[in-house]
Design a protein around this motif. Structure first.
Motif, PDB file in Angstrom:
ATOM      1  N   LEU A  18       0.828  -1.206   0.000  1.00 36.27           N
ATOM      2  CA  LEU A  18       0.000   0.000   0.000  1.00 36.27           C
ATOM      3  C   LEU A  18       0.863   1.257   0.000  1.00 36.27           C
ATOM      4  O   LEU A  18       0.543   2.241  -0.680  1.00 36.27           O
ATOM      5  CB  LEU A  18      -0.931   0.000   1.205  1.00 36.27           C
ATOM      6  CG  LEU A  18      -2.075  -1.010   1.164  1.00 36.27           C
ATOM      7  CD1 LEU A  18      -2.829  -1.009   2.486  1.00 36.27           C
ATOM      8  CD2 LEU A  18      -3.009  -0.727   0.014  1.00 36.27           C
ATOM      9  N   GLY A  19       1.952   1.226   0.736  1.00 35.74           N
ATOM     10  CA  GLY A  19       2.871   2.355   0.742  1.00 35.74           C
ATOM     11  C   GLY A  19       3.507   2.560  -0.620  1.00 35.74           C
ATOM     12  O   GLY A  19       3.680   3.697  -1.075  1.00 35.74           O
ATOM     13  N   PHE A  20       3.853   1.464  -1.293  1.00 38.23           N
ATOM     14  CA  PHE A  20       4.427   1.559  -2.637  1.00 38.23           C
ATOM     15  C   PHE A  20       3.436   2.191  -3.608  1.00 38.23           C
ATOM     16  O   PHE A  20       3.790   3.089  -4.376  1.00 38.23           O
ATOM     17  CB  PHE A  20       4.848   0.181  -3.150  1.00 38.23           C
ATOM     18  CG  PHE A  20       5.145   0.172  -4.617  1.00 38.23           C
ATOM     19  CD1 PHE A  20       6.307   0.762  -5.093  1.00 38.23           C
ATOM     20  CD2 PHE A  20       4.263  -0.386  -5.523  1.00 38.23           C
ATOM     21  CE1 PHE A  20       6.581   0.773  -6.453  1.00 38.23           C
ATOM     22  CE2 PHE A  20       4.536  -0.374  -6.875  1.00 38.23           C
ATOM     23  CZ  PHE A  20       5.697   0.203  -7.345  1.00 38.23           C
ATOM     24  N   ALA A  24       4.072   5.714  -5.362  1.00 40.72           N
ATOM     25  CA  ALA A  24       4.149   5.755  -6.825  1.00 40.72           C
ATOM     26  C   ALA A  24       3.162   6.770  -7.380  1.00 40.72           C
ATOM     27  O   ALA A  24       3.500   7.560  -8.267  1.00 40.72           O
ATOM     28  CB  ALA A  24       3.885   4.369  -7.408  1.00 40.72           C
ATOM     29  N   ILE A  25       1.939   6.775  -6.867  1.00 37.42           N
ATOM     30  CA  ILE A  25       0.945   7.749  -7.326  1.00 37.42           C
ATOM     31  C   ILE A  25       1.414   9.163  -7.022  1.00 37.42           C
ATOM     32  O   ILE A  25       1.319  10.060  -7.864  1.00 37.42           O
ATOM     33  CB  ILE A  25      -0.427   7.458  -6.683  1.00 37.42           C
ATOM     34  CG1 ILE A  25      -1.002   6.163  -7.249  1.00 37.42           C
ATOM     35  CG2 ILE A  25      -1.396   8.616  -6.904  1.00 37.42           C
ATOM     36  CD1 ILE A  25      -2.238   5.670  -6.529  1.00 37.42           C
ATOM     37  N   GLY A  40      10.587   8.813 -10.078  1.00 35.59           N
ATOM     38  CA  GLY A  40       9.580   8.702  -9.023  1.00 35.59           C
ATOM     39  C   GLY A  40       9.173   7.272  -8.771  1.00 35.59           C
ATOM     40  O   GLY A  40       8.987   6.858  -7.627  1.00 35.59           O
ATOM     41  N   PHE A  41       9.035   6.483  -9.835  1.00 42.51           N
ATOM     42  CA  PHE A  41       8.703   5.064  -9.676  1.00 42.51           C
ATOM     43  C   PHE A  41       9.817   4.342  -8.924  1.00 42.51           C
ATOM     44  O   PHE A  41       9.535   3.535  -8.029  1.00 42.51           O
ATOM     45  CB  PHE A  41       8.483   4.417 -11.047  1.00 42.51           C
ATOM     46  CG  PHE A  41       8.148   2.966 -10.965  1.00 42.51           C
ATOM     47  CD1 PHE A  41       6.863   2.557 -10.657  1.00 42.51           C
ATOM     48  CD2 PHE A  41       9.110   2.000 -11.189  1.00 42.51           C
ATOM     49  CE1 PHE A  41       6.542   1.211 -10.573  1.00 42.51           C
ATOM     50  CE2 PHE A  41       8.811   0.659 -11.111  1.00 42.51           C
ATOM     51  CZ  PHE A  41       7.514   0.262 -10.803  1.00 42.51           C
ATOM     52  N   LEU A  42      11.059   4.645  -9.256  1.00 41.15           N
ATOM     53  CA  LEU A  42      12.185   4.017  -8.558  1.00 41.15           C
ATOM     54  C   LEU A  42      12.232   4.443  -7.093  1.00 41.15           C
ATOM     55  O   LEU A  42      12.543   3.634  -6.214  1.00 41.15           O
ATOM     56  CB  LEU A  42      13.495   4.344  -9.267  1.00 41.15           C
ATOM     57  CG  LEU A  42      13.638   3.784 -10.682  1.00 41.15           C
ATOM     58  CD1 LEU A  42      14.904   4.294 -11.334  1.00 41.15           C
ATOM     59  CD2 LEU A  42      13.592   2.268 -10.669  1.00 41.15           C
ATOM     60  N   LYS A  43      11.924   5.711  -6.830  1.00 41.33           N
ATOM     61  CA  LYS A  43      11.862   6.174  -5.441  1.00 41.33           C
ATOM     62  C   LYS A  43      10.764   5.449  -4.678  1.00 41.33           C
ATOM     63  O   LYS A  43      10.920   5.145  -3.495  1.00 41.33           O
ATOM     64  CB  LYS A  43      11.599   7.678  -5.389  1.00 41.33           C
ATOM     65  CG  LYS A  43      12.773   8.542  -5.675  1.00 41.33           C
ATOM     66  CD  LYS A  43      12.375  10.001  -5.500  1.00 41.33           C
ATOM     67  CE  LYS A  43      13.487  10.952  -5.759  1.00 41.33           C
ATOM     68  NZ  LYS A  43      13.059  12.346  -5.560  1.00 41.33           N
TER      69      LYS A  43
END
Length: 61
Positions: A18-20, A24-25, A40-43
């Motif tokens: 859920l945090g991911f 990501a959003i 941002g996706f990698l972060k």
């Protein structure tokens, strides 16, 4: 022989998942270009490490 028992708890995986999704959003919606969105996706993949780093930096440890 002793019987080995394995107990699994899926709560940590659910919390990370859920945090991911949330991270990501957030990061992708704030992106100004495609490559910033990729970053941002990698972060979002490593958000727990970024969170702990920020907390330690905030507390001066």
């Amino acid at each position: 022989m002793a019987k080995n028992e394995i107990h699994c708890n899926g709560a940590a995986g659910t919390l990370y998942g859920l945090g991911f999704i949330g991270a990501a959003i957030y990061y992708i919606s704030a992106a100004t270009s495609f490559w910033v969105g990729v970053l941002g996706f990698l972060k979002a993949l490593v958000w727990p490490a970024l969170l702990v780093y920020g907390l330690l930096k905030h507390f001066g440890l």
